[in-house]
Design a protein around this motif. Structure first.
Motif, PDB file in Angstrom:
ATOM      1  N   CYS A  87       3.344  25.982  -9.042  1.00 38.97           N
ATOM      2  CA  CYS A  87       4.197  24.795  -9.045  1.00 38.97           C
ATOM      3  C   CYS A  87       4.101  24.036 -10.363  1.00 38.97           C
ATOM      4  CB  CYS A  87       3.817  23.866  -7.897  1.00 38.97           C
ATOM      5  SG  CYS A  87       4.249  24.552  -6.289  1.00 38.97           S
TER       6      CYS A  87
ATOM      7  N   TYR B 239       4.645  18.953 -12.231  1.00 39.73           N
ATOM      8  CA  TYR B 239       4.528  19.623 -10.941  1.00 39.73           C
ATOM      9  C   TYR B 239       5.941  19.797 -10.416  1.00 39.73           C
ATOM     10  CZ  TYR B 239       2.522  20.735  -6.388  1.00 39.73           C
ATOM     11  OH  TYR B 239       2.151  21.370  -5.236  1.00 39.73           O
TER      12      TYR B 239
ATOM     13  N   CYS C  18       7.689  21.972  -7.480  1.00 41.42           N
ATOM     14  CA  CYS C  18       7.704  22.937  -6.373  1.00 41.42           C
ATOM     15  C   CYS C  18       9.020  22.974  -5.610  1.00 41.42           C
ATOM     16  CB  CYS C  18       6.565  22.654  -5.412  1.00 41.42           C
ATOM     17  SG  CYS C  18       5.096  23.581  -5.852  1.00 41.42           S
TER      18      CYS C  18
ATOM     19  N   ASP D  82      12.449  23.711  -5.741  1.00 36.39           N
ATOM     20  CA  ASP D  82      13.454  24.337  -6.613  1.00 36.39           C
ATOM     21  C   ASP D  82      14.875  23.866  -6.348  1.00 36.39           C
ATOM     22  OD1 ASP D  82      11.633  25.781  -8.043  1.00 36.39           O
ATOM     23  OD2 ASP D  82      11.792  27.563  -6.772  1.00 36.39           O
TER      24      ASP D  82
END
Length: 182
Positions: free
Chosen positions: A119, A142, A144, A146
């Motif tokens: 991530c 960060y 994660c 998408d």
């Protein structure tokens, strides 16, 4: 008229790639050879007038994946005044066009490269200097979720840019808003 010719040429190349043929595409002073069996082209809308084309490796079907030491992408732009941008250690990219931040009447770009897993991603600021893209700053984020591309994670307020990132704390996602300092 030149822009339409360039877009027609690009569409022709994409159709040729579907047939497994290899074609050469000339942009500025560089020629890129694209093979439909090993290469993909992502189209990213940067603004109402500008589009980026990310030429990236087809990693899911690459039998030599374990043998490769370097993965790289090339980014071409519909604005033919902009040179191609090459980035190593990426299998794709998300790009965001920011205003002229340093007052030289040249654009700046944020590029978040895609990688195989994790991530954590780098976030890179490029500026055009002497008709080539130069990386000015590199950070990390960060990333994660998408379904939220980079364009939805950038906020502009009073000529300042903010990056929205997510993190996980106590089994809940938290949105962080950090100023991007140039």
């Amino acid at each position: 008229m030149k822009r339409y010719c360039f877009l027609l040429l690009l569409v022709g190349v994409m159709f040729a790639c579907r047939n497994g043929e290899t074609k050469e595409v000339e942009v500025s002073t560089k020629t890129f050879r694209m093979d439909a069996d090993t290469t993909l082209v992502d189209t990213l809308l940067l603004s109402e007038k500008d589009t980026a084309f990310v030429i990236k490796p087809k990693v899911a079907q690459d039998p030599t994946l374990q043998e490769k030491k370097v993965f790289e992408i090339n980014v071409l732009f519909s604005n033919k005044k902009w040179p191609a941008l090459n980035f190593k250690q990426a299998i794709g990219a998300d790009i965001y066009l920011v205003k002229d931040l340093d007052g030289d009447n040249q654009p700046e770009l944020l590029l978040r490269p895609e990688w195989f897993s994790s991530c954590w991603a780098s976030i890179n600021l490029f500026s055009m200097k002497d008709n080539t893209w130069k990386m000015l700053k590199k950070g990390s984020m960060y990333f994660c979720a998408d379904e939220y591309p980079l364009a939805k994670r950038i906020e502009e307020k009073n000529n300042k840019y903010y990056l929205l990132t997510d993190s996980l704390a106590d089994d809940q996602f938290i949105i962080n808003k950090n100023e991007i300092k140039f």
